[in-house]
Scaffold this motif. Sequence first.
Motif, mmCIF file in Angstrom:
data_model
loop_
_atom_site.group_PDB
_atom_site.id
_atom_site.type_symbol
_atom_site.label_atom_id
_atom_site.label_comp_id
_atom_site.label_asym_id
_atom_site.label_seq_id
_atom_site.Cartn_x
_atom_site.Cartn_y
_atom_site.Cartn_z
ATOM 1 N N UNK A 288 79.279 9.418 24.990
ATOM 2 C CA UNK A 288 79.570 10.664 25.706
ATOM 3 C C UNK A 288 78.776 10.692 27.010
ATOM 4 N N UNK A 289 79.503 10.889 28.119
ATOM 5 C CA UNK A 289 78.885 10.796 29.441
ATOM 6 C C UNK A 289 79.049 12.058 30.277
ATOM 7 N N UNK A 290 79.616 13.107 29.700
ATOM 8 C CA UNK A 290 79.932 14.290 30.505
ATOM 9 C C UNK A 290 78.695 14.965 31.086
ATOM 10 N N UNK A 291 77.544 14.772 30.445
ATOM 11 C CA UNK A 291 76.335 15.432 30.934
ATOM 12 C C UNK A 291 75.465 14.503 31.773
ATOM 13 N N UNK A 292 75.936 13.292 32.059
ATOM 14 C CA UNK A 292 75.165 12.381 32.914
ATOM 15 C C UNK A 292 75.231 12.886 34.357
ATOM 16 N N UNK A 293 74.094 13.202 34.984
ATOM 17 C CA UNK A 293 74.132 13.889 36.278
ATOM 18 C C UNK A 293 74.486 13.003 37.467
#
Length: 542
Positions: free
Chosen positions: A79-84
Motif C-alpha cells: 500500500x503506497x497511498x500514504x507515501x508522501x
Amino acid sequence: MSRPLDLLIRHATVHTMDPSRPRATSIGIWNGRIVGVDDEVAGCRATHVVDLDGATVVPGFHDAHCHTTSYGVAATQLELSDAPTTEAVLDRVAEHADGLPDGAWVVGVGYRDRDRPERHPTSAELDRAAGGRPVWLTHRSGHLCAVSSAVLRLLPHPLPAAAVDYVGRDANGEPTGLLEEAAMELVKEVVGPGSVEDMVTAIEVATRQYVSEGVTSITEAGIGCPGVDHSPLEIGAWQLAARTGRAHTRAHLMVYSELLHDLPHHPADAARFGLDLGLHTGFGDDRVRIAAMKVWLDGAGSAGGAATGADGDPDAHLVDDPRRLRRIIVDAHRAGWQVAAHAMGDRAVDLLLDALEEAGSVAEVRRRRHRVEHGGLIRPDQVDRLRRLGIVVVIQPAFISEFGDVLAHHFGAARVDWSIRQRSLLDAGVVVAASSDRPVAPGAPLLGIRAMVERRTDSGEPYGARERVSAEEGLRAYTVHAAYAAGREHEVGTIAGRRLADLAVLDDDPTTVDAAAIEGIRVLATLVDGVAAHDPGLLFGD
C-alpha cells in the motif's frame, strides 16, 4: 393465529427515502423483507424486538461504482497511498522487496504523483530499489502504472498499435517505465488472472469492510478485466462467494465491454452482440446479478487523461477509435444492455450521448437507464440532453476531497463549476447516484455525503460551491438513486413494505448534524435480509 414477525425495530429515527412516508419510528421484518412501518406493524407480535433508543436507521447504502475484487486483492499488496514523495515510494519498494522470495514480484497500489510537475518512479529507479525484480506499481487513479525494466522486457515486441502512444518515453525515445491505459493492460495480461479462490477471498475481505460502513449492495464496475484482481471466471467466483456466505453484500456486476462479441444469430434477431447465450443486463437473482456493460471512453481526470477536446484535438485521450467506441455502445443498447460509460471528460460524454441518440428511440433509451460513470466534466449544454435521454450520472463525491486540487489543475479553474456536478443536474431532473470508485478513493458513504455537502478539496478550497446539496439529498444519492441506477429501486434503497430488509443503523442523524460531523457518525449495525451482517455491539443478538 398469524405468524409473528421475525424482527420488530422500535423507537428509531427512520429515514425511509419513501416520499409517501419519509419518516418512521418502527419497522417490521419477516422472511428477509420489510412488512411495513409504524401503524402498518402496530400490534404485530415478533420473535425478536429491538429498541434502538432513538438511533437513526436508513436504507442500506448502495455503492453504485466500486471495484470489489481490486480492493480485496489490494489488501495483500504493498500500500503506497500514504507515501508522501516518490523517494518514499522507492524506499517502501526496497523494504518490501527484501522480504520476498527470489523471483517474486513487487506489486504495489495507490501511489500518488504529489509533485509538481508530476513525477512518477522510473524503471531505472525501480530496478535499483528492488534489486532487478519485476515491479508493478499502480497509480491511485487506476489508469496508469510504473514498472521496472524486468516488466518492460515481458511486454510483447513490437507493441500492439493501440498501446504505442501510451508508453512513456524520455528525450531519447527510451521507455521510462510509465504505462497508461492500453499499455497498462499489457502488464495485466502478462501477470495473468487470479484464481477463483483468490477472487472469493478478495470478495470476502472487501464486502466485510463494506458492511462495516453500512453498505449492503454494490455495483461492481467491471468484471472480467485483465489482471490479478480479475478472472475470466469472475461471475462464477461471485456465485460461489454468495452461495458459501462469503459475499456479505448484494452485487450487481458490470461486464467489461471487451468480453462482448458478435454472436451467431437469426436474421430477425436484434441482439447480435453480447455474451454467449444472449445473457445481458438483469440476469441473476437478488444476491448476484448481471448489470451494465462497462465501456471505458477516456482516461482518469486526476492523471490528466480526461477527453475534453480542450487542446484542439477532439479525440485526444479517448481510449480507442471513436467510431469503434460508438459502435460498441449502439450494439450493446440494441442487444438489451444497459451501458455504463466511463466518461471523465465532456468530449467522452458527447460520444456517449451521440451514440445513444443513434441507438434507438428516446423512449427505449430512457427505459434502459444508461449511465455516465464519473462525469468529471459536464458542460451546461449537455445537461438537458442527459435529462431527455434519461441517463443517470454516477459520481464519486470523495474525488472532490481527494483529487479536487489535481482536477482543478488539469481542468482549469474556469471549468471547475462543470465538474462532478450535483445541484444543477438534480434541478434539471437528472438522477444523480453516488459511489466511491474504491479502491481509487475512500469508500465510506458517510464520508461521501460530507463531500457532497461541503465540496471542499484537500487544501480546503471550494470546488464548485454552487453544486452543493443537502445531507438528505446526499443520503438519497447513496440509497434510492443508487438503487435506481442499478434498476433495483423496487427492491432496495427505500424502507417500505415488500422491500428487502437491508438497513444501516447509525449513532447519529446525518441530516441534522453539522456537515463536518457526518463523516464521524458510527455505523452501529448493518442488516442484509433482516439479519445482522455487521453488529459489533450485538444490538440484534449473538
